[in-house]
Design a protein around this motif. Structure first.
Motif, PDB file in Angstrom:
ATOM      1  N   GLY A  39       0.817  -1.207   0.000  1.00  0.00           N
ATOM      2  CA  GLY A  39       0.000   0.000   0.000  1.00  0.00           C
ATOM      3  C   GLY A  39       0.848   1.254   0.000  1.00  0.00           C
ATOM      4  N   GLN A  40       1.903   1.253   0.805  1.00  0.00           N
ATOM      5  CA  GLN A  40       2.801   2.411   0.864  1.00  0.00           C
ATOM      6  C   GLN A  40       3.558   2.585  -0.447  1.00  0.00           C
ATOM      7  N   PHE A  41       3.920   1.453  -1.064  1.00  0.00           N
ATOM      8  CA  PHE A  41       4.631   1.518  -2.339  1.00  0.00           C
ATOM      9  C   PHE A  41       3.725   2.074  -3.431  1.00  0.00           C
ATOM     10  N   ALA A  42       2.461   1.646  -3.423  1.00  0.00           N
ATOM     11  CA  ALA A  42       1.497   2.164  -4.399  1.00  0.00           C
ATOM     12  C   ALA A  42       1.350   3.673  -4.236  1.00  0.00           C
ATOM     13  N   THR A  85       5.475 -10.213  -3.879  1.00  0.00           N
ATOM     14  CA  THR A  85       4.157 -10.262  -4.512  1.00  0.00           C
ATOM     15  C   THR A  85       3.401  -8.973  -4.260  1.00  0.00           C
ATOM     16  N   ALA A  86       3.434  -8.485  -3.029  1.00  0.00           N
ATOM     17  CA  ALA A  86       2.723  -7.249  -2.680  1.00  0.00           C
ATOM     18  C   ALA A  86       3.245  -6.067  -3.486  1.00  0.00           C
ATOM     19  N   ILE A  87       4.560  -5.956  -3.575  1.00  0.00           N
ATOM     20  CA  ILE A  87       5.176  -4.850  -4.308  1.00  0.00           C
ATOM     21  C   ILE A  87       4.861  -4.940  -5.805  1.00  0.00           C
ATOM     22  N   LEU A 181       9.755  -1.241 -11.608  1.00  0.00           N
ATOM     23  CA  LEU A 181      10.434  -1.994 -10.553  1.00  0.00           C
ATOM     24  C   LEU A 181      11.935  -2.112 -10.815  1.00  0.00           C
ATOM     25  N   VAL A 182      12.297  -2.384 -12.074  1.00  0.00           N
ATOM     26  CA  VAL A 182      13.704  -2.622 -12.408  1.00  0.00           C
ATOM     27  C   VAL A 182      14.474  -1.315 -12.543  1.00  0.00           C
ATOM     28  N   GLU A 183      13.978  -0.414 -13.384  1.00  0.00           N
ATOM     29  CA  GLU A 183      14.701   0.831 -13.638  1.00  0.00           C
ATOM     30  C   GLU A 183      14.696   1.754 -12.429  1.00  0.00           C
ATOM     31  N   ALA A 195       9.629 -11.524 -10.177  1.00  0.00           N
ATOM     32  CA  ALA A 195       8.628 -10.491 -10.461  1.00  0.00           C
ATOM     33  C   ALA A 195       8.017 -10.708 -11.837  1.00  0.00           C
ATOM     34  N   ASN A 196       8.834 -11.093 -12.793  1.00  0.00           N
ATOM     35  CA  ASN A 196       8.349 -11.379 -14.138  1.00  0.00           C
ATOM     36  C   ASN A 196       7.364 -12.549 -14.115  1.00  0.00           C
ATOM     37  N   LYS A 197       7.653 -13.568 -13.295  1.00  0.00           N
ATOM     38  CA  LYS A 197       6.756 -14.718 -13.172  1.00  0.00           C
ATOM     39  C   LYS A 197       5.408 -14.303 -12.590  1.00  0.00           C
TER      40      LYS A 197
END
Length: 223
Positions: A39-42, A85-87, A181-183, A195-197
């Protein structure tokens, strides 16, 4: 032949959903190296991209971006969790918010054809389930071709729903969430594959569901 088709149908119907659950659960354990919850990341991403969007909890498994209320809704385990998963799910849903805030072309497909798909689905369902009652009450002959037509319309509409949604889902996952996420350096290099999965599993659910509906239509047309 029929046994093989039945096995294929069962695999398409239940296999992908089980795979998605397994994949999401596999990376759903909390990690101390993440500084915040999903939630904080969103909320962080919303502030970063200057989106006029809110974040709130929803029922478990009902993660989505509400285009009407302009709200990113996350499951409690993702909203409060500090897992990969959450992120990742949070980034995916914010990806949808970016699509609509920027009014990207990818969203026009949903806005143009999704209402039509839902209308056809409701109409087909009414004829499918309501027409037998109408024929009984009015004592008129039941039209078998009409019943088959209703099944076909409902099936085609169901497939159309997923065909319309899929490009948007793929864009939110692999042209929005993963690059963010990556950059942005939000996940380590060793987490990229996982993350890709997660993103791939969620997207492929729509493909599998569309295939199930196509098999359903084919089965009725063969009658």
């Amino acid at each position: 032949m029929w046994v093989l088709l039945l096995v294929l149908f069962v695999l398409l119907a239940f296999g992908p959903s089980l795979w998605v659950r397994y994949t999401l659960k596999r990376y759903a354990y909390n990690r101390d190296d993440f500084p915040g919850t999903g939630g904080q990341f969103a909320q962080h991403l919303i502030d970063k991209f200057e989106l006029q969007v809110r974040v709130e909890k929803t029922r478990q498994g009902k993660d989505h971006y509400d285009t009407v209320d302009k709200t990113v809704r996350l499951s409690p385990s993702y909203y409060d969790g500090k897992s990969l998963t959450a992120i990742t799910v949070a980034a995916h849903e914010v990806g949808h918010a970016i699509q609509y805030e920027k009014q990207e072309k990818i969203t026009r497909l949903r806005m143009r054809y999704l209402p039509l798909a839902h209308f056809l689905k409701k109409t087909g369902s009414f004829v499918l389930f309501g027409w037998p009652v109408v024929t009984a009450l009015l004592q008129i002959p039941y039209a078998v071709p009409l019943h088959i037509f209703a099944v076909g319309v409902t099936g085609v509409a169901s497939v159309l729903v997923y065909v319309v949604i899929l490009p948007e889902e793929l864009d939110a996952s692999f042209r929005k969430a993963l690059p963010i996420l990556v950059e942005g350096g939000y996940i380590e290099k060793q987490d990229i594959t996982a993350a890709n999965k997660i993103l791939k599993a969620c997207a492929y659910t729509y493909i599998a569901t569309a295939l199930v509906n196509m098999i359903f239509i084919w089965r009725w047309l063969k009658r």
